[in-house]
Motif scaffolding. Structure first.
Motif, PDB file in Angstrom:
ATOM      1  N   SER A  64      -3.174  49.265  -9.755  1.00  0.00           N
ATOM      2  CA  SER A  64      -2.006  48.743  -9.065  1.00  0.00           C
ATOM      3  C   SER A  64      -0.802  48.702 -10.004  1.00  0.00           C
ATOM      4  N   ARG A  79       1.900  44.171  -5.351  1.00  0.00           N
ATOM      5  CA  ARG A  79       0.882  44.341  -6.397  1.00  0.00           C
ATOM      6  C   ARG A  79      -0.457  43.943  -5.802  1.00  0.00           C
ATOM      7  N   ASP A  80      -1.478  44.753  -6.065  1.00  0.00           N
ATOM      8  CA  ASP A  80      -2.794  44.537  -5.482  1.00  0.00           C
ATOM      9  C   ASP A  80      -3.701  43.718  -6.392  1.00  0.00           C
ATOM     10  N   GLU A  82      -7.782  41.702  -6.630  1.00  0.00           N
ATOM     11  CA  GLU A  82      -9.128  41.484  -6.118  1.00  0.00           C
ATOM     12  C   GLU A  82      -9.426  40.005  -6.309  1.00  0.00           C
ATOM     13  N   THR A 121      -5.399  41.857   2.449  1.00  0.00           N
ATOM     14  CA  THR A 121      -5.237  43.202   3.012  1.00  0.00           C
ATOM     15  C   THR A 121      -6.568  43.799   3.443  1.00  0.00           C
ATOM     16  N   TYR A 135      -9.517  41.725  -0.901  1.00  0.00           N
ATOM     17  CA  TYR A 135      -8.370  42.414  -1.492  1.00  0.00           C
ATOM     18  C   TYR A 135      -7.092  41.807  -0.910  1.00  0.00           C
ATOM     19  N   GLU A 137      -2.534  41.232  -1.724  1.00  0.00           N
ATOM     20  CA  GLU A 137      -1.349  41.702  -2.444  1.00  0.00           C
ATOM     21  C   GLU A 137      -0.382  40.558  -2.663  1.00  0.00           C
TER      22      GLU A 137
END
Length: 141
Positions: A64, A79-80, A82, A121, A135, A137
């Motif tokens: 990301s 921005r991703d 976990e 997401t 997940y 963001e």
């Protein structure tokens, strides 16, 4: 099959120990439906539905780099992340964690993350996973 089940149990316990050591705590919730306030003539947020609250491990995804998108009249960088929660985590009956739900970082080993809201997401299901991965963001303006 017994050996795999025992190995998975050990790995899941180790992952939970990692979450506890990191000190990350999250609340995954769904914002409540707006409620019309007769006195003010405006909608007010309804109560949130808390889907999970407890230990987690929040980390940015390596790939990301942040994607810039236009949201309303401002530019937003996505921005991703976990968010791993214990594999045994359950949500209220009849509910699922779904895109649009929110992850509020209550505490983190990196204190700058505390108070951050992430937007779900997607999620991953796997019978051989060591944690439940969600997940999300960060919609940084």
């Amino acid at each position: 099959m017994g050996d795999i089940a025992a190995l998975l149990a050990q790995a899941r316990a180790a992952h939970e120990d990692l979450m506890a050591a990191a000190g990350d705590q999250v609340r995954i919730h769904r914002p409540g439906e707006p409620v019309f306030d007769q006195e003010t003539g405006e909608d007010t947020p309804g109560p949130d539905l808390v889907l999970y609250e407890g230990p987690a491990r929040v980390k940015p995804l390596a790939q990301s780099t942040g994607t810039e998108v236009q949201a309303g009249e401002q530019e937003v960088r996505l921005r991703d992340y976990e968010v791993a929660v214990p594999w045994s985590t359950t949500v209220p009956p009849g509910e699922v964690i779904r895109p649009g739900d929110r992850v509020l970082v209550l505490a983190a080993s990196d204190p700058r993350m505390a108070g951050t809201t992430l937007y779900v997401t997607g999620r991953q299901f796997s019978s051989t996973a060591t944690a439940w991965r969600i997940y999300a963001e960060d919609r940084e303006a």
